[in-house]
Write a protein that holds these residues in place. Structure first.
Motif, PDB file in Angstrom:
ATOM      1  N   ILE A 212      10.534  -6.870   2.389  1.00  0.00           N
ATOM      2  CA  ILE A 212       9.541  -5.804   2.447  1.00  0.00           C
ATOM      3  C   ILE A 212       8.195  -6.414   2.067  1.00  0.00           C
ATOM      4  O   ILE A 212       8.073  -7.052   1.016  1.00  0.00           O
ATOM      5  CB  ILE A 212       9.885  -4.651   1.468  1.00  0.00           C
ATOM      6  CG1 ILE A 212      11.283  -4.091   1.755  1.00  0.00           C
ATOM      7  CG2 ILE A 212       8.814  -3.567   1.509  1.00  0.00           C
ATOM      8  CD1 ILE A 212      11.455  -3.411   3.096  1.00  0.00           C
ATOM      9  N   TYR A 213       7.214  -6.238   2.934  1.00  0.00           N
ATOM     10  CA  TYR A 213       5.867  -6.738   2.672  1.00  0.00           C
ATOM     11  C   TYR A 213       4.943  -5.553   2.482  1.00  0.00           C
ATOM     12  O   TYR A 213       4.996  -4.587   3.249  1.00  0.00           O
ATOM     13  CB  TYR A 213       5.372  -7.610   3.828  1.00  0.00           C
ATOM     14  CG  TYR A 213       6.160  -8.890   3.992  1.00  0.00           C
ATOM     15  CD1 TYR A 213       5.914  -9.987   3.171  1.00  0.00           C
ATOM     16  CD2 TYR A 213       7.139  -9.015   4.972  1.00  0.00           C
ATOM     17  CE1 TYR A 213       6.625 -11.169   3.315  1.00  0.00           C
ATOM     18  CE2 TYR A 213       7.861 -10.191   5.135  1.00  0.00           C
ATOM     19  CZ  TYR A 213       7.594 -11.259   4.300  1.00  0.00           C
ATOM     20  OH  TYR A 213       8.307 -12.421   4.448  1.00  0.00           O
ATOM     21  N   ASP A 214       4.099  -5.624   1.478  1.00  0.00           N
ATOM     22  CA  ASP A 214       3.121  -4.569   1.190  1.00  0.00           C
ATOM     23  C   ASP A 214       1.824  -5.230   0.760  1.00  0.00           C
ATOM     24  O   ASP A 214       1.438  -5.191  -0.400  1.00  0.00           O
ATOM     25  CB  ASP A 214       3.650  -3.628   0.106  1.00  0.00           C
ATOM     26  CG  ASP A 214       2.755  -2.416  -0.092  1.00  0.00           C
ATOM     27  OD1 ASP A 214       1.873  -2.179   0.764  1.00  0.00           O
ATOM     28  OD2 ASP A 214       2.920  -1.714  -1.100  1.00  0.00           O
ATOM     29  N   GLU A 215       1.187  -5.881   1.730  1.00  0.00           N
ATOM     30  CA  GLU A 215      -0.063  -6.591   1.480  1.00  0.00           C
ATOM     31  C   GLU A 215      -1.152  -5.965   2.344  1.00  0.00           C
ATOM     32  O   GLU A 215      -0.862  -5.372   3.380  1.00  0.00           O
ATOM     33  CB  GLU A 215       0.116  -8.072   1.826  1.00  0.00           C
ATOM     34  CG  GLU A 215       1.218  -8.743   1.028  1.00  0.00           C
ATOM     35  CD  GLU A 215       1.539 -10.146   1.521  1.00  0.00           C
ATOM     36  OE1 GLU A 215       0.714 -10.740   2.245  1.00  0.00           O
ATOM     37  OE2 GLU A 215       2.621 -10.644   1.183  1.00  0.00           O
ATOM     38  N   PRO A 216      -2.398  -6.094   1.950  1.00  0.00           N
ATOM     39  CA  PRO A 216      -3.479  -5.555   2.781  1.00  0.00           C
ATOM     40  C   PRO A 216      -3.402  -6.118   4.208  1.00  0.00           C
ATOM     41  O   PRO A 216      -3.356  -7.327   4.402  1.00  0.00           O
ATOM     42  CB  PRO A 216      -4.749  -6.022   2.067  1.00  0.00           C
ATOM     43  CG  PRO A 216      -4.317  -6.267   0.653  1.00  0.00           C
ATOM     44  CD  PRO A 216      -2.886  -6.730   0.734  1.00  0.00           C
ATOM     45  N   GLY A 217      -3.294  -5.230   5.167  1.00  0.00           N
ATOM     46  CA  GLY A 217      -3.228  -5.633   6.568  1.00  0.00           C
ATOM     47  C   GLY A 217      -1.872  -6.142   7.019  1.00  0.00           C
ATOM     48  O   GLY A 217      -1.715  -6.555   8.165  1.00  0.00           O
ATOM     49  N   PHE A 218      -0.913  -6.160   6.116  1.00  0.00           N
ATOM     50  CA  PHE A 218       0.404  -6.672   6.470  1.00  0.00           C
ATOM     51  C   PHE A 218       1.469  -5.895   5.703  1.00  0.00           C
ATOM     52  O   PHE A 218       1.855  -6.266   4.597  1.00  0.00           O
ATOM     53  CB  PHE A 218       0.505  -8.166   6.147  1.00  0.00           C
ATOM     54  CG  PHE A 218       1.755  -8.811   6.689  1.00  0.00           C
ATOM     55  CD1 PHE A 218       1.899  -9.033   8.053  1.00  0.00           C
ATOM     56  CD2 PHE A 218       2.776  -9.178   5.847  1.00  0.00           C
ATOM     57  CE1 PHE A 218       3.044  -9.628   8.556  1.00  0.00           C
ATOM     58  CE2 PHE A 218       3.932  -9.770   6.334  1.00  0.00           C
ATOM     59  CZ  PHE A 218       4.062  -9.994   7.687  1.00  0.00           C
ATOM     60  N   LYS A 219       1.917  -4.791   6.298  1.00  0.00           N
ATOM     61  CA  LYS A 219       2.892  -3.924   5.648  1.00  0.00           C
ATOM     62  C   LYS A 219       4.080  -3.682   6.577  1.00  0.00           C
ATOM     63  O   LYS A 219       3.916  -3.506   7.778  1.00  0.00           O
ATOM     64  CB  LYS A 219       2.258  -2.582   5.299  1.00  0.00           C
ATOM     65  CG  LYS A 219       1.134  -2.681   4.276  1.00  0.00           C
ATOM     66  CD  LYS A 219       0.594  -1.310   3.947  1.00  0.00           C
ATOM     67  CE  LYS A 219      -0.632  -1.346   3.093  1.00  0.00           C
ATOM     68  NZ  LYS A 219      -0.549  -2.019   1.838  1.00  0.00           N
TER      69      LYS A 219
END
Length: 129
Positions: A90-97
Motif C-alpha cells: 500500500i502506497y500513500d505518498e503525494p502523487g502516488f497512492k
C-alpha cells in the motif's frame, strides 16, 4: 559483432526453497532446480525464456520491480493472489497512492505490487489486448 544465445535475467533470494514454493505454488510457474548447482533455480516464463534465481547469503531485496505479470482483470488477479496469502503493498505518498487493495489507478495501466519471500518486488498490471 557481439554474438550470444538466448539472454536471461536473474535475481537473488535469501532462501531458495521458500522461493521455489512461492513461485510454483502461489504464482503457478514452473520452477526447475538446476542439476549440480545447489540452490540455483530456473523460473520458466515460456518455452524459450527463463529467469535465474540464485541464493545469496547477504541478499538485499531489490528496491525496484523485478518481475511484471500482465493480467486481463487486475481486481480478479489481486483477489486470487490475496486468497493465496499474498499481501499487496500500500502506497500513500503525494502523487502516488494505491487503493485499499494496493492497486494504483494514477495513470497508465492499473498496477499493484507485492513481494516474494525474499522481499523482491513483483507487480501485476492490467493489460487488455
Amino acid at each position: 559483432m557481439f554474438k550470444h544465445q538466448q539472454p536471461f535475467s536473474g535475481f537473488s533470494v535469501d532462501d531458495a526453497e521458500k522461493a521455489k514454493e512461492f513461485y510454483s505454488a502461489i504464482l503457478g510457474l514452473e520452477v526447475i532446480e538446476v542439476p549440480d548447482m545447489q540452490g540455483i533455480l530456473k523460473l520458466k516464463l515460456s518455452a524459450d525464456s527463463h529467469i535465474l534465481i540464485y541464493p545469496k547469503p547477504n541478499h538485499i531485496p531489490a528496491t525496484f520491480t523485478i518481475l511484471n505479470f500482465p493480467v486481463h482483470d487486475i481486481n480478479d488477479a489481486a483477489a486470487a493472489l490475496t486468497q493465496l496469502g499474498v499481501k499487496f503493498l500500500i502506497y500513500d505518498e503525494p502523487g502516488f497512492k494505491t487503493d485499499d487493495q494496493g492497486i494504483f489507478h494514477g495513470g497508465g495501466p492499473k498496477i499493484a505490487w507485492f513481494t516474494d519471500p525474499a522481499g523482491n518486488i513483483i507487480s501485476i498490471l492490467e493489460q487488455n489486448d
